[in-house]
Scaffold this active site. Sequence first.
Site, PDB file in Angstrom:
ATOM      1  N   ARG A 120      26.363 -18.627 -16.814  1.00  0.00           N
ATOM      2  CA  ARG A 120      26.342 -18.019 -16.997  1.00  0.00           C
ATOM      3  C   ARG A 120      26.417 -16.505 -16.594  1.00  0.00           C
ATOM      4  NH1 ARG A 120      23.417 -20.532 -19.483  1.00  0.00           N
ATOM      5  NH2 ARG A 120      24.819 -22.561 -20.825  1.00  0.00           N
ATOM      6  N   ALA A 182      15.652 -29.727 -20.812  1.00  0.00           N
ATOM      7  CA  ALA A 182      14.850 -31.003 -21.484  1.00  0.00           C
ATOM      8  C   ALA A 182      15.919 -31.466 -22.133  1.00  0.00           C
ATOM      9  CB  ALA A 182      15.127 -29.474 -22.981  1.00  0.00           C
ATOM     10  N   GLU A 183      17.459 -32.043 -21.954  1.00  0.00           N
ATOM     11  CA  GLU A 183      17.980 -32.922 -22.947  1.00  0.00           C
ATOM     12  C   GLU A 183      17.137 -34.941 -21.726  1.00  0.00           C
ATOM     13  OE1 GLU A 183      19.473 -30.515 -23.949  1.00  0.00           O
ATOM     14  OE2 GLU A 183      19.388 -31.280 -25.310  1.00  0.00           O
ATOM     15  N   THR A 241      13.110 -25.655 -21.869  1.00  0.00           N
ATOM     16  CA  THR A 241      13.890 -25.181 -20.763  1.00  0.00           C
ATOM     17  C   THR A 241      14.201 -23.762 -21.191  1.00  0.00           C
ATOM     18  OG1 THR A 241      15.617 -26.404 -21.318  1.00  0.00           O
ATOM     19  CG2 THR A 241      14.451 -27.036 -18.962  1.00  0.00           C
ATOM     20  N   ASN A 261      14.505 -26.542 -26.706  1.00  0.00           N
ATOM     21  CA  ASN A 261      14.390 -27.241 -27.557  1.00  0.00           C
ATOM     22  C   ASN A 261      13.128 -28.826 -26.782  1.00  0.00           C
ATOM     23  OD1 ASN A 261      17.013 -28.507 -25.963  1.00  0.00           O
ATOM     24  ND2 ASN A 261      16.009 -30.147 -26.327  1.00  0.00           N
ATOM     25  N   ASP A 306      16.209 -29.866 -31.579  1.00  0.00           N
ATOM     26  CA  ASP A 306      17.707 -29.486 -30.877  1.00  0.00           C
ATOM     27  C   ASP A 306      17.214 -27.880 -31.245  1.00  0.00           C
ATOM     28  OD1 ASP A 306      18.778 -28.603 -28.690  1.00  0.00           O
ATOM     29  OD2 ASP A 306      20.447 -30.244 -28.931  1.00  0.00           O
ATOM     30  N   CYS A 634      30.035 -37.986 -18.031  1.00  0.00           N
ATOM     31  CA  CYS A 634      31.401 -37.261 -17.580  1.00  0.00           C
ATOM     32  C   CYS A 634      33.029 -38.001 -17.813  1.00  0.00           C
ATOM     33  CB  CYS A 634      31.340 -36.814 -15.754  1.00  0.00           C
ATOM     34  SG  CYS A 634      29.347 -36.187 -16.119  1.00  0.00           S
TER      35      CYS A 634
HETATM   36  C1  HEC Z   1      28.611 -35.617 -13.293  1.00  0.00           C
HETATM   37  C2  HEC Z   1      29.371 -35.991 -13.238  1.00  0.00           C
HETATM   38  C3  HEC Z   1      30.156 -37.856 -13.253  1.00  0.00           C
HETATM   39  C4  HEC Z   1      29.789 -39.008 -13.692  1.00  0.00           C
HETATM   40  C5  HEC Z   1      28.688 -39.552 -14.465  1.00  0.00           C
HETATM   41  C6  HEC Z   1      30.618 -39.743 -12.938  1.00  0.00           C
HETATM   42  N1  HEC Z   1      31.887 -39.478 -12.413  1.00  0.00           N
HETATM   43 FE1  HEC Z   1      33.083 -40.448 -11.789  1.00  0.00          FE
HETATM   44  N2  HEC Z   1      34.504 -39.324 -11.455  1.00  0.00           N
HETATM   45  C7  HEC Z   1      33.568 -37.815 -11.149  1.00  0.00           C
HETATM   46  C8  HEC Z   1      34.402 -36.795 -11.328  1.00  0.00           C
HETATM   47  C9  HEC Z   1      34.253 -35.679 -11.084  1.00  0.00           C
HETATM   48  C10 HEC Z   1      35.455 -37.738 -10.676  1.00  0.00           C
HETATM   49  C11 HEC Z   1      37.286 -37.058  -9.924  1.00  0.00           C
HETATM   50  C12 HEC Z   1      37.102 -36.712  -8.476  1.00  0.00           C
HETATM   51  C13 HEC Z   1      37.966 -36.530  -8.194  1.00  0.00           C
HETATM   52  O1  HEC Z   1      38.788 -35.830  -9.053  1.00  0.00           O
HETATM   53  O2  HEC Z   1      38.945 -37.117  -7.454  1.00  0.00           O
HETATM   54  C14 HEC Z   1      35.399 -38.542 -11.059  1.00  0.00           C
HETATM   55  C15 HEC Z   1      36.235 -39.811 -10.435  1.00  0.00           C
HETATM   56  C16 HEC Z   1      35.196 -41.156 -10.990  1.00  0.00           C
HETATM   57  C17 HEC Z   1      36.750 -41.855 -10.561  1.00  0.00           C
HETATM   58  C18 HEC Z   1      38.030 -41.934 -10.241  1.00  0.00           C
HETATM   59  C19 HEC Z   1      39.013 -42.153 -10.774  1.00  0.00           C
HETATM   60  C20 HEC Z   1      40.654 -41.820  -9.980  1.00  0.00           C
HETATM   61  O3  HEC Z   1      41.712 -42.957 -11.166  1.00  0.00           O
HETATM   62  O4  HEC Z   1      40.787 -41.555  -8.997  1.00  0.00           O
HETATM   63  C21 HEC Z   1      35.915 -43.192 -10.421  1.00  0.00           C
HETATM   64  C22 HEC Z   1      36.650 -45.075 -10.578  1.00  0.00           C
HETATM   65  C23 HEC Z   1      34.684 -43.131 -11.815  1.00  0.00           C
HETATM   66  N3  HEC Z   1      34.837 -41.811 -11.023  1.00  0.00           N
HETATM   67  C24 HEC Z   1      34.043 -44.007 -11.763  1.00  0.00           C
HETATM   68  C25 HEC Z   1      32.782 -43.866 -12.053  1.00  0.00           C
HETATM   69  C26 HEC Z   1      31.719 -44.434 -12.744  1.00  0.00           C
HETATM   70  C27 HEC Z   1      32.177 -46.004 -13.107  1.00  0.00           C
HETATM   71  C28 HEC Z   1      30.887 -43.076 -12.929  1.00  0.00           C
HETATM   72  C29 HEC Z   1      29.453 -44.384 -13.952  1.00  0.00           C
HETATM   73  C30 HEC Z   1      28.053 -45.284 -12.549  1.00  0.00           C
HETATM   74  C31 HEC Z   1      30.630 -42.270 -12.799  1.00  0.00           C
HETATM   75  N4  HEC Z   1      32.160 -41.896 -12.904  1.00  0.00           N
HETATM   76  C32 HEC Z   1      29.879 -41.210 -13.377  1.00  0.00           C
HETATM   77  C33 HEC Z   1      32.388 -37.114 -12.263  1.00  0.00           C
HETATM   78  C34 HEC Z   1      31.206 -37.963 -12.831  1.00  0.00           C
END
Ligand code: HEC
Length: 722
Positions: A120, A182-183, A241, A261, A306, A634
């Site tokens: 921010r 804080a979550e 926080t 919160n 919250d 995410c």
């Molecule tokens: C903190 C955020 C975050 C979390 C939590 C997260 N991811 Fe991701 N994931 C991303 C991001 C950012 C990308 C895009 C990477 C890129 O653009 O190459 C991604 C890409 C992927 C891809 C590739 C998809 C593709 O079509 O290229 C897979 C598979 C994936 N994630 C699986 C998972 C799985 C399973 C979990 C849970 C165990 C998980 N992700 C949790 C942020 C997250």
Amino acid sequence: MKQICALLIAILLAACARSQTGAGDDWTNPGGDQGKTHFSRLDDINSENVTRLGFAWELRLDTTRGMEATPVVIDGVMVTSGVAGRVYALNAATGEEHWRFEPEIDPRVHRGTCCDMVNRGVAVKDGRVFVGALDGVLYALDLRTGRVLWRVDTIVDRNRAYSITGAPEVAGDVVIIGNGGAEFDVRGYVTAYDVRTGRERWRFYTVPRDPAQGPQESPDLEAALETWDPESRWDIGGGGTAWDTIHYDPEFNAVYVGVGNGGPYHVARRSPSGGENLYLCSIVALDPRTGRVKWHYQETPGDSWDYTATQPMVLTRLDINGESTPVLLHAPKNGFLYVIDRRNGRVIAANALVYMNWASGVDLATGRPNLTPETSNYALRPQIVFPTAAGARNWHPMAFSPETGLLYASVLDMGNLLFMSPGAKPHRVRALNNDAAIVFAGDILDVLPSLPPPVRAAVEASPELARVRNRPASQELRAIDPLTGRTVWSVPRAAWQDRAGVLATAGDLVFQGDLMGRLNAYDARDGRRLHTIETGTSILAAPMTYRVDGVQYVAVMAGWGGGGWSYVPRQSAAYERGNQNRILAFRLDGGATPVPDPLPPLEPAPAPPPQLAGTTPARIERGRDLFFGNCGICHSNQARSLLPDLRRMQRPTHDLFQEIVREGLYEANGMPGWSDLLSREDVDAIHAFLIEEQRRTRARELDLQRRGQPLDPPRATITSSN
Ligand code: HEC
């Protein structure tokens, strides 16, 4: 004659007082001036000529992930921050880049952030730029070169989900920063560092620690301890926080910190015998030399909803009973608009901006809200509580114009269903304090049939259900009289997520962007829309204005993100045109604004590979739980979300699934590795679940295509449960 003289003097005095508030050519901090009024004295652009406002320049940013900062401009140089604490320094007249700073961050930090990886804003003082990176490192950079002057790790415990998204604040010779988390499982605090060296000066914890660990760090915390059950869930940290507003007031040598919160959410789970739980959801005025409490005001005692007090404050003076009174204006999540005396923390006014059922008002003699647990204590039974945890207001800055005496702010009138969730989900990152399930009002009717029967019965019996049925939510830009809370004018918004920061100017203008990518200019006196610029990029951040070489500019950071970021609202420019983030600047007689092309139409999901060998329904079910517990924060698996829709994976991605997920093959792009938390079999279970999802999605979409119907769902619902 005497009357005329008196009138003239009054006008002169008013003009004098006026000239002291508001930003001039420079916009020296994200709030604009010392009071962070988001008001500018510039009036070259005004209600007469704003229709001539057009494009001046843009800077395309290296991300599709969300902008919340308000830029700073000093002597023709713009400095601002983007995702995870990246910093951009540019020529404010041309957009030409001077330098760019990108902090190196372990992407695994983002596994423990609730609300995107936004930032921010920066603080700029005496040739130094201060920024807090997502991983909790505070940087001091050289304003001319972007070189790192010093860096300091502000995090006390790396095993907990601390992060930074807020702007630092300089108070004399210290720079102060808080954190988020804080979550999850953290104990909030703010720390002051020497601006020259980065050496720690003091730290103020917002909540006490386990008394079994020995005495508290300060008498202020010993006092706070009295308001907590000795058997509180100290292991979860307590929350509190300070993730956004920290505001220095040189007039009274105080730093006002807005505290977040509680964790876990419900007081009965946090502090079983109840209590106010200081200093949660409070404004705390600290001495910038020592970090000791000068006064505090708790807006939401014993928070269970919250209701953070972290929302931006405005410092100004109001004429109260004929006396120019130094006040702090604050409209936090809990729905009240407070006018607080900066000298002592006394509440002068507290008016409800929205319908609420957690309190029936504030007793001005004691400052305490009249709590109404019968309609808001969801430990007794599921309750539809107003306002929502998303906040009647949130981080989106409001503006105060000393010319009109009005506050301009986005206000959300909406509730949410809250109930105690049966047990922790298998979230493996942290002890996510998911004691409360939250369903936003607009979604309650949709999810009703799938709720557990006792919850469903309570909702159906709730007198608030009719309210939700009639009008699930109202989101408005409002002009508000701060002392009465009365709405002088308002402009309705299309979606509840359509909330954005505000700028007010002496040109009788109010500027606000919107989700659809429009920058709107309104008449500050009556809310008439005077001009709209279509940018094609969703705007949440506050516009700001400045003057270089005699030319006034209006600038804004554009890009959807923040809380709820993983679902892209159906109506948004981000949904239609993607979310390439930009800094946009406008001037009188500027040109046409470049608008990004629409995204291509959605194709049916590609065919998934055959299901993994040995997969049973139980494995898919386990995979579903693991997915929502770890990945769902995410990956919303919405076709147009900012991340890949994991129901549309191509074959090579399926082949690399273990490597991507466990080994962190795409870590450089922000996809964290999970080998520390998830086993091979865990990841197979998630994969099995996703293959099943992809199979169903493809079948449904092929069917829609055959019937000539659009593949996009009619509306992106935002349902969060944490
Ligand atoms: C903190 C955020 C975050 C979390 C939590 C997260 N991811 Fe991701 N994931 C991303 C991001 C950012 C990308 C895009 C990477 C890129 O653009 O190459 C991604 C890409 C992927 C891809 C590739 C998809 C593709 O079509 O290229 C897979 C598979 C994936 N994630 C699986 C998972 C799985 C399973 C979990 C849970 C165990 C998980 N992700 C949790 C942020 C997250």
